[in-house]
Design a protein around this motif. Structure first.
Motif, PDB file in Angstrom:
ATOM      1  N   PRO A  83       0.814  -1.222   0.000  1.00  0.00           N
ATOM      2  CA  PRO A  83       0.000   0.000   0.000  1.00  0.00           C
ATOM      3  C   PRO A  83       0.848   1.273   0.000  1.00  0.00           C
ATOM      4  O   PRO A  83       1.838   1.382   0.709  1.00  0.00           O
TER       5      PRO A  83
ATOM      6  N   TYR B   7      -3.362   5.212  -0.702  1.00  0.00           N
ATOM      7  CA  TYR B   7      -4.336   4.124  -0.637  1.00  0.00           C
ATOM      8  C   TYR B   7      -4.811   3.862   0.797  1.00  0.00           C
ATOM      9  O   TYR B   7      -5.348   2.795   1.090  1.00  0.00           O
TER      10      TYR B   7
ATOM     11  N   VAL C 170      -7.309   0.600   0.830  1.00  0.00           N
ATOM     12  CA  VAL C 170      -6.598  -0.630   1.169  1.00  0.00           C
ATOM     13  C   VAL C 170      -7.376  -1.464   2.180  1.00  0.00           C
ATOM     14  O   VAL C 170      -7.230  -2.691   2.226  1.00  0.00           O
TER      15      VAL C 170
ATOM     16  N   PRO D  64      -5.584  -3.350  -7.224  1.00  0.00           N
ATOM     17  CA  PRO D  64      -4.379  -2.513  -7.262  1.00  0.00           C
ATOM     18  C   PRO D  64      -3.548  -2.704  -8.526  1.00  0.00           C
ATOM     19  O   PRO D  64      -2.915  -1.769  -9.001  1.00  0.00           O
TER      20      PRO D  64
ATOM     21  N   ARG E 282      -2.762   0.301 -11.017  1.00  0.00           N
ATOM     22  CA  ARG E 282      -3.693   1.385 -10.650  1.00  0.00           C
ATOM     23  C   ARG E 282      -2.944   2.707 -10.490  1.00  0.00           C
ATOM     24  O   ARG E 282      -1.826   2.748  -9.992  1.00  0.00           O
TER      25      ARG E 282
ATOM     26  N   ASN F 183      -5.466  10.280  -2.544  1.00  0.00           N
ATOM     27  CA  ASN F 183      -6.534  10.032  -1.583  1.00  0.00           C
ATOM     28  C   ASN F 183      -6.144  10.243  -0.126  1.00  0.00           C
ATOM     29  O   ASN F 183      -6.995  10.247   0.750  1.00  0.00           O
TER      30      ASN F 183
ATOM     31  N   ASP G 274      -9.723  10.309  -4.712  1.00  0.00           N
ATOM     32  CA  ASP G 274      -9.170   9.005  -5.088  1.00  0.00           C
ATOM     33  C   ASP G 274      -8.734   9.056  -6.553  1.00  0.00           C
ATOM     34  O   ASP G 274      -9.008  10.012  -7.287  1.00  0.00           O
TER      35      ASP G 274
ATOM     36  N   ARG H  76      -8.290   3.364 -13.050  1.00  0.00           N
ATOM     37  CA  ARG H  76      -8.642   2.227 -12.194  1.00  0.00           C
ATOM     38  C   ARG H  76      -9.199   1.104 -13.065  1.00  0.00           C
ATOM     39  O   ARG H  76      -9.543   1.318 -14.221  1.00  0.00           O
TER      40      ARG H  76
END
Length: 294
Positions: free
Chosen positions: A48, A52, A56, A128, A247, A252, A257, A263
């Motif tokens: 992560p 995220y 996550v 991800p 990603r 974020n 985001d 995405r």
């Protein structure tokens, strides 16, 4: 085990794991003798990043950080110009079947291998990444690639990164953030080489679309578990990541985001394809040098 022997190479597949266990071209073994090494293992997770910090939680709830892989099917047939190996794997998170991965390997007489992985989602999950991880002996640490550089870049953070041919190494690709997190990605990569100091190694060449490339001395698990940079411990291998999708980073932790176009949260398949070929130092015999080219 399945042994595919050509004029210039010997490729051995572990039929119980559905993975390449040995790749010998000429007289050189390019894979690790350590049978626990990952060899083109499907991966949908990344350590992560700070941005995220909210999403996550959902990934961990699904079990993406601890995916279990199960071989469902392994098939082999001889085509007129290559050996075709097809595998089907089931990816399970928190005891739930989430994905299928279908991978095709085409082994040619000169030892080159075309590799085509496909991720099938059983439900719409915002993932991800998707790609294959490969662990090589640590002496393969010199890197040259044609893509965006010379520093890390991502699909939504690449305007600063100019297309070109760059040289670095596994240490140079890793960014030592105070809090360890996924880093060092290079996007829009057309080809990448990873070799030892003599110039022997492997080259990965995009066949249809460019891929994401990353290589360093740290496993995804080690990066995810470390809370401080000084706690990181190097692997005794070079960890190579060849990804069809990564990603975007978004913002974020202090803003919105990642935008929707960076995405992948639909049920559409993710498919990409690349060629793996051996490369040798210039003073190798002419026979090997010719055999390493298609």
């Amino acid at each position: 085990f399945l042994k595919v022997i050509t004029n210039n190479a010997k490729v051995i597949f572990d039929m119980q794991k559905g993975k390449i266990s040995s790749y010998v071209v000429g007289d050189r073994e390019f894979l690790s003798a350590d049978k626990s090494s990952q060899v083109f293992v499907p991966n949908v997770y990344r350590a992560p990043i700070d941005n995220y910090m909210y999403v996550v939680k959902g990934w961990k709830k699904l079990g993406l950080d601890d995916i279990k892989t199960e071989l469902v099917n392994f098939e082999y047939k001889k085509n007129h110009n290559c050996a075709l190996i097809s595998t089907e794997e089931k990816l399970v998170g928190n005891s739930k079947h989430l994905f299928n991965v279908y991978t095709e390997y085409r082994v040619y007489d000169n030892g080159e291998i075309d590799i085509k992985p496909c991720l099938e989602k059983l439900k719409a999950i915002d993932i991800p990444k998707f790609g294959l991880n490969l662990e090589l002996p640590a002496q393969f640490d010199r890197i040259e690639y044609y893509g965006r550089g010379d520093k890390e870049n991502y699909s939504d953070m690449s305007a600063h990164a100019i297309m070109g041919i760059y040289k670095t190494d596994t240490d140079g690709m890793f960014e030592h953030y105070i809090k360890p997190q996924d880093n060092g990605n290079r996007c829009d990569v057309r080809w990448a080489k990873i070799t030892d100091k003599e110039g022997d190694g492997l080259e990965f060449v995009a066949i249809s679309e460019a891929f994401n490339f990353n290589a360093n001395r740290y496993t995804d698990k080690a990066i995810a578990q470390a809370k401080h940079d000084f706690e990181l411990s190097e692997s005794d291998k070079s960890v190579v990541r060849i990804d069809g999708f990564v990603r975007g980073v978004g913002s974020n932790s202090c803003g919105p985001d990642t935008r929707a176009e960076y995405r992948h949260n639909s049920t559409a398949d993710i498919v990409y394809e690349f060629r793996m070929k051996p490369v040798f130092k210039p003073q190798k015999s002419e026979e090997q040098a010719v055999g390493a080219q298609k």
